[in-house]
Enzyme design. Structure first.
Site, PDB file in Angstrom:
ATOM      1  N   ALA A 112      34.261   4.164  10.780  1.00 16.48           N
ATOM      2  CA  ALA A 112      35.096   5.317  10.421  1.00 16.48           C
ATOM      3  C   ALA A 112      36.203   5.621  11.428  1.00 16.48           C
ATOM      4  O   ALA A 112      36.911   6.604  11.276  1.00 16.48           O
ATOM      5  CB  ALA A 112      34.217   6.553  10.245  1.00 16.48           C
ATOM      6  N   ARG A 144      31.658   2.091  17.146  1.00 16.86           N
ATOM      7  CA  ARG A 144      31.372   1.946  18.581  1.00 16.86           C
ATOM      8  C   ARG A 144      32.243   2.892  19.394  1.00 16.86           C
ATOM      9  O   ARG A 144      31.816   3.424  20.408  1.00 16.86           O
ATOM     10  CB  ARG A 144      31.620   0.505  19.040  1.00 16.86           C
ATOM     11  CG  ARG A 144      30.450  -0.409  18.776  1.00 16.86           C
ATOM     12  CD  ARG A 144      30.774  -1.805  19.183  1.00 16.86           C
ATOM     13  NE  ARG A 144      31.984  -2.222  18.465  1.00 16.86           N
ATOM     14  CZ  ARG A 144      32.412  -3.460  18.389  1.00 16.86           C
ATOM     15  NH1 ARG A 144      31.762  -4.416  18.989  1.00 16.86           N
ATOM     16  NH2 ARG A 144      33.505  -3.760  17.715  1.00 16.86           N
ATOM     17  N   TYR A 192      34.986 -15.896   6.788  1.00 16.82           N
ATOM     18  CA  TYR A 192      35.063 -14.473   6.419  1.00 16.82           C
ATOM     19  C   TYR A 192      34.889 -14.301   4.909  1.00 16.82           C
ATOM     20  O   TYR A 192      34.125 -13.448   4.457  1.00 16.82           O
ATOM     21  CB  TYR A 192      36.404 -13.909   6.885  1.00 16.82           C
ATOM     22  CG  TYR A 192      36.750 -12.571   6.294  1.00 16.82           C
ATOM     23  CD1 TYR A 192      36.168 -11.400   6.777  1.00 16.82           C
ATOM     24  CD2 TYR A 192      37.663 -12.467   5.242  1.00 16.82           C
ATOM     25  CE1 TYR A 192      36.481 -10.160   6.229  1.00 16.82           C
ATOM     26  CE2 TYR A 192      37.987 -11.232   4.684  1.00 16.82           C
ATOM     27  CZ  TYR A 192      37.395 -10.090   5.183  1.00 16.82           C
ATOM     28  OH  TYR A 192      37.695  -8.870   4.629  1.00 16.82           O
TER      29      TYR A 192
END
Length: 194
Positions: free
Chosen positions: A14, A38, A161
């Site tokens: 976020a 983090r 990815y």
């Protein structure tokens, strides 16, 4: 959106981009939003911005290393203790490293697996358990994905990815099937960000 006023949403990743925008919008609509990443400095600044704007909800910054199952479980325990539990889980966190299939670094691959697949799966499980133990039957789990979850783009920087994003598509469909088997009205949806 009225039925979500005062309810609790978790938004992973976020601090920037789509995660920050989604968290802010949910707060604007009156939800209690736990925004985790983090780096919580940016989420704290966003929370202050929401408060200044007079939004009816609240943004609660939470520092969490999403590659650590212990951190994720501690976060869900804290949400339970402080806010009863999660009603909406938005699995937004994701990473992309330019690691080719023929020459990529294993560490880059592992990090993409951890964040794009494992984090999403662990948060989904914990959110579902949170809803189930409180008899929440109208919860929602939203997985952010990309067009790379459906098309293998001719770009060797992103092939690994893309494989993780195909996994997100498969995991979301599997989740839908399990929720149906569990005879719950908790919804699972996928949102394609790009």
């Amino acid at each position: 959106m009225d039925r979500w006023t005062g309810r609790v949403a978790l938004v992973t990743g976020a601090s920037v981009g789509i995660g920050a925008t989604v968290a802010k919008e949910l707060v604007r609509f009156g939800m209690k939003v736990v925004g985790c990443a983090r780096n919580v400095d940016k989420i704290q600044a966003l929370a202050a911005e929401c408060q200044t704007a007079g939004y009816s909800g609240i943004l609660i910054p939470y520092k969490c290393d999403l590659t650590s199952v212990e951190d994720i479980q501690s976060m869900f325990a804290a949400i339970k203790a402080q806010h009863k539990g999660v009603d909406v889980c938005i699995n937004n966190a994701g990473v992309a490293h330019p690691e080719h299939l023929l020459s990529g670094k294993t560490s880059g691959w592992k990090n993409m697996l951890d964040v794009n697949i494992m984090t999403l799966s662990i948060c989904t499980r914990e959110a579902y358990q949170s809803m189930k133990e409180r008899n929440i039957d109208d919860g929602h789990i939203i997985n952010l994905n990309s067009i790379g979850g459906h098309i293998v783009i001719n770009n060797s920087d992103i092939h690994f990815y893309v494989a993780t994003k195909y996994a997100v598509s498969a995991l979301t469909e599997g989740l839908r099937q399990e929720l149906r088997e569990a005879k719950t009205h908790i919804r699972a949806t996928i949102h394609h960000a790009s």
